[in-house]
Design a protein around this motif. Structure first.
Motif, PDB file in Angstrom:
ATOM      1  N   LEU A   1       3.871  17.844 -14.744  1.00  0.00           N
ATOM      2  CA  LEU A   1       5.042  18.249 -15.528  1.00  0.00           C
ATOM      3  C   LEU A   1       4.781  18.132 -17.027  1.00  0.00           C
ATOM      4  O   LEU A   1       5.200  18.985 -17.810  1.00  0.00           O
ATOM      5  N   LYS A   2       4.070  17.082 -17.425  1.00  0.00           N
ATOM      6  CA  LYS A   2       3.778  16.912 -18.856  1.00  0.00           C
ATOM      7  C   LYS A   2       2.887  18.036 -19.363  1.00  0.00           C
ATOM      8  O   LYS A   2       3.097  18.561 -20.463  1.00  0.00           O
ATOM      9  N   ARG A   3       1.901  18.413 -18.574  1.00  0.00           N
ATOM     10  CA  ARG A   3       1.028  19.534 -18.979  1.00  0.00           C
ATOM     11  C   ARG A   3       1.848  20.825 -19.118  1.00  0.00           C
ATOM     12  O   ARG A   3       1.660  21.582 -20.071  1.00  0.00           O
ATOM     13  N   GLU A   4       2.745  21.047 -18.173  1.00  0.00           N
ATOM     14  CA  GLU A   4       3.595  22.241 -18.245  1.00  0.00           C
ATOM     15  C   GLU A   4       4.524  22.186 -19.463  1.00  0.00           C
ATOM     16  O   GLU A   4       4.726  23.203 -20.145  1.00  0.00           O
ATOM     17  N   ALA A   5       5.089  21.012 -19.730  1.00  0.00           N
ATOM     18  CA  ALA A   5       5.973  20.861 -20.885  1.00  0.00           C
ATOM     19  C   ALA A   5       5.204  21.073 -22.184  1.00  0.00           C
ATOM     20  O   ALA A   5       5.694  21.736 -23.103  1.00  0.00           O
TER      21      ALA A   5
ATOM     22  N   GLY B   1      10.624  23.951 -22.156  1.00  0.00           N
ATOM     23  CA  GLY B   1       9.681  22.853 -22.342  1.00  0.00           C
ATOM     24  C   GLY B   1      10.378  21.510 -22.439  1.00  0.00           C
ATOM     25  O   GLY B   1       9.901  20.502 -21.917  1.00  0.00           O
ATOM     26  N   LEU B   2      11.540  21.496 -23.102  1.00  0.00           N
ATOM     27  CA  LEU B   2      12.330  20.268 -23.210  1.00  0.00           C
ATOM     28  C   LEU B   2      12.823  19.818 -21.840  1.00  0.00           C
ATOM     29  O   LEU B   2      12.761  18.627 -21.508  1.00  0.00           O
ATOM     30  N   ALA B   3      13.280  20.781 -21.033  1.00  0.00           N
ATOM     31  CA  ALA B   3      13.725  20.435 -19.677  1.00  0.00           C
ATOM     32  C   ALA B   3      12.564  19.842 -18.874  1.00  0.00           C
ATOM     33  O   ALA B   3      12.733  18.829 -18.176  1.00  0.00           O
ATOM     34  N   LYS B   4      11.395  20.445 -18.987  1.00  0.00           N
ATOM     35  CA  LYS B   4      10.203  19.891 -18.293  1.00  0.00           C
ATOM     36  C   LYS B   4       9.861  18.515 -18.846  1.00  0.00           C
ATOM     37  O   LYS B   4       9.457  17.624 -18.107  1.00  0.00           O
TER      38      LYS B   4
ATOM     39  N   SER C   1       0.825  -1.212   0.000  1.00  0.00           N
ATOM     40  CA  SER C   1       0.000   0.000   0.000  1.00  0.00           C
ATOM     41  C   SER C   1       0.860   1.263   0.000  1.00  0.00           C
ATOM     42  O   SER C   1       0.484   2.270  -0.606  1.00  0.00           O
ATOM     43  N   ILE C   2       2.019   1.196   0.634  1.00  0.00           N
ATOM     44  CA  ILE C   2       2.946   2.336   0.611  1.00  0.00           C
ATOM     45  C   ILE C   2       3.440   2.565  -0.818  1.00  0.00           C
ATOM     46  O   ILE C   2       3.504   3.698  -1.291  1.00  0.00           O
ATOM     47  N   TYR C   3       3.763   1.476  -1.527  1.00  0.00           N
ATOM     48  CA  TYR C   3       4.186   1.607  -2.919  1.00  0.00           C
ATOM     49  C   TYR C   3       3.071   2.197  -3.772  1.00  0.00           C
ATOM     50  O   TYR C   3       3.330   2.999  -4.675  1.00  0.00           O
ATOM     51  N   GLY C   4       1.845   1.800  -3.507  1.00  0.00           N
ATOM     52  CA  GLY C   4       0.713   2.355  -4.253  1.00  0.00           C
ATOM     53  C   GLY C   4       0.592   3.858  -4.060  1.00  0.00           C
ATOM     54  O   GLY C   4       0.354   4.603  -5.011  1.00  0.00           O
ATOM     55  N   ALA C   5       0.757   4.305  -2.823  1.00  0.00           N
ATOM     56  CA  ALA C   5       0.676   5.739  -2.535  1.00  0.00           C
ATOM     57  C   ALA C   5       1.823   6.497  -3.199  1.00  0.00           C
ATOM     58  O   ALA C   5       1.624   7.590  -3.750  1.00  0.00           O
ATOM     59  N   GLU C   6       3.023   5.921  -3.183  1.00  0.00           N
ATOM     60  CA  GLU C   6       4.172   6.555  -3.820  1.00  0.00           C
ATOM     61  C   GLU C   6       3.989   6.618  -5.340  1.00  0.00           C
ATOM     62  O   GLU C   6       4.327   7.614  -5.970  1.00  0.00           O
ATOM     63  N   PHE C   7       3.455   5.548  -5.914  1.00  0.00           N
ATOM     64  CA  PHE C   7       3.192   5.551  -7.358  1.00  0.00           C
ATOM     65  C   PHE C   7       2.234   6.673  -7.727  1.00  0.00           C
ATOM     66  O   PHE C   7       2.478   7.422  -8.675  1.00  0.00           O
ATOM     67  N   THR C   8       1.157   6.801  -6.966  1.00  0.00           N
ATOM     68  CA  THR C   8       0.170   7.848  -7.235  1.00  0.00           C
ATOM     69  C   THR C   8       0.810   9.224  -7.151  1.00  0.00           C
ATOM     70  O   THR C   8       0.570  10.088  -8.006  1.00  0.00           O
ATOM     71  N   LYS C   9       1.653   9.412  -6.137  1.00  0.00           N
ATOM     72  CA  LYS C   9       2.320  10.706  -5.959  1.00  0.00           C
ATOM     73  C   LYS C   9       3.181  11.061  -7.174  1.00  0.00           C
ATOM     74  O   LYS C   9       3.063  12.153  -7.745  1.00  0.00           O
ATOM     75  N   TYR C  10       4.037  10.121  -7.602  1.00  0.00           N
ATOM     76  CA  TYR C  10       4.939  10.405  -8.720  1.00  0.00           C
ATOM     77  C   TYR C  10       4.200  10.460 -10.057  1.00  0.00           C
ATOM     78  O   TYR C  10       4.574  11.227 -10.943  1.00  0.00           O
ATOM     79  N   ALA C  11       3.153   9.673 -10.221  1.00  0.00           N
ATOM     80  CA  ALA C  11       2.369   9.740 -11.456  1.00  0.00           C
ATOM     81  C   ALA C  11       1.669  11.092 -11.560  1.00  0.00           C
ATOM     82  O   ALA C  11       1.605  11.682 -12.646  1.00  0.00           O
ATOM     83  N   ASP C  12       1.155  11.604 -10.447  1.00  0.00           N
ATOM     84  CA  ASP C  12       0.520  12.929 -10.453  1.00  0.00           C
ATOM     85  C   ASP C  12       1.541  14.028 -10.770  1.00  0.00           C
ATOM     86  O   ASP C  12       1.244  14.961 -11.529  1.00  0.00           O
ATOM     87  N   ILE C  13       2.719  13.926 -10.200  1.00  0.00           N
ATOM     88  CA  ILE C  13       3.772  14.903 -10.493  1.00  0.00           C
ATOM     89  C   ILE C  13       4.126  14.850 -11.986  1.00  0.00           C
ATOM     90  O   ILE C  13       4.275  15.891 -12.642  1.00  0.00           O
ATOM     91  N   ALA C  14       4.242  13.630 -12.533  1.00  0.00           N
ATOM     92  CA  ALA C  14       4.586  13.479 -13.947  1.00  0.00           C
ATOM     93  C   ALA C  14       3.499  14.075 -14.848  1.00  0.00           C
ATOM     94  O   ALA C  14       3.812  14.733 -15.847  1.00  0.00           O
ATOM     95  N   LYS C  15       2.236  13.868 -14.480  1.00  0.00           N
ATOM     96  CA  LYS C  15       1.141  14.444 -15.284  1.00  0.00           C
ATOM     97  C   LYS C  15       1.202  15.968 -15.270  1.00  0.00           C
ATOM     98  O   LYS C  15       1.026  16.617 -16.306  1.00  0.00           O
TER      99      LYS C  15
END
Length: 190
Positions: free
Chosen positions: A67-71, A92-95, A51-65
Motif C-alpha cells: 500500500l505504501k508503494r502504491e501511495a 494517494g492520500l486514501a492509500k 507463531s500464529i501472531y508472527g505469521a499475521e504480522f508478516t501478512k499485514y506488514a507485507d500488505i502495508a508495504k
C-alpha cells in the motif's frame, strides 16, 4: 425428636488417597508427572499462538508495504515532489491512510507475543510511523479536508498513546529506589 448438639456428632470429610492442606478444584491434576505434561502442553500452545501472531504480522506488514508503494506512486512524482494533480493526490492520500492503519495493525499484532510472555514491548516501530503521519498531514492540508485531517490526528494520537503506554510499562519495570526518591522530589517541587 432429640436435637443433636454440635459436640455430640463427629463429621468426617472424605479425603480419599489425597491428604493435603491445600484444597484442589475438581478435575485438577495432583500427580506431578501429569502436571509437567500439562505445563508443557500449555507452553506448546503458547508457542503455537506466538507463531500464529508472527505469521499475521508478516501478512499485514507485507500488505502495508504494498500500500505504501502504491501511495507513493500516486502522491510523488520523480524528483520527490508532490504530484500536482489533486485527484491523484486524493487517491494517494486514501492509500496512505490505509497504509498507516495497516502498519498500526501489524505493530499491534507484533506486540502480542511480548504481552503474552510478559516481556517489554518494542516502541521503535510505532515511533517510525510518526514521520509518515506528518507526510500525510501535509497532503491533507493541500486537499483541505477537515474530516480526514481530524481522522489522521486521531490515528496519530493512538500511536502516541501506545508509545506512552510502552514507556510507562518500561519505567514501571526499571524503576529503582533512587528513582522513586527523584520522582517524589520532582513531584513536590512542581
Amino acid at each position: 425428636m432429640d436435637r443433636i448438639k454440635s459436640s455430640e456428632g463427629e463429621v468426617k470429610t472424605p479425603l480419599g488417597s489425597m491428604r493435603s492442606n491445600t484444597p484442589m478444584a475438581s478435575g485438577s491434576i495432583r500427580n506431578d508427572s501429569s502436571n509437567v505434561t500439562a505445563t508443557s502442553s500449555s507452553t506448546a500452545k503458547k508457542d503455537e499462538e506466538i507463531s500464529i501472531y508472527g505469521a499475521e504480522f508478516t501478512k499485514y506488514a507485507d500488505i502495508a508495504k504494498t500500500l505504501k508503494r502504491e501511495a507513493d506512486a500516486l502522491t510523488k512524482v520523480p524528483g520527490g515532489n508532490v504530484n500536482p494533480d489533486s485527484t491523484i493526490r486524493r487517491r494517494g492520500l486514501a492509500k496512505g491512510i490505509e497504509t498507516a492503519i495497516c502498519y498500526m495493525l501489524a505493530f499491534t499484532i507484533k506486540d502480542e507475543p511480548s504481552r503474552i510472555k510478559k516481556v517489554p514491548r518494542d516502541r521503535a516501530p510505532w515511533i517510525s510511523l510518526l514521520p509518515y503521519f506528518q507526510f500525510l498531514q501535509n497532503l491533507i492540508r493541500d486537499i483541505e479536508s477537515l474530516q480526514l485531517q481530524g481522522f489522521l490526528y486521531q490515528l496519530e494520537a493512538v500511536c502516541y498513546d501506545t508509545i506512552h503506554q510502552y514507556d510507562l510499562e518500561r519505567l514501571e519495570r526499571e524503576i529503582g529506589p533512587a528513582d522513586e526518591r527523584l520522582i517524589k522530589q520532582v513531584a513536590e517541587s512542581g
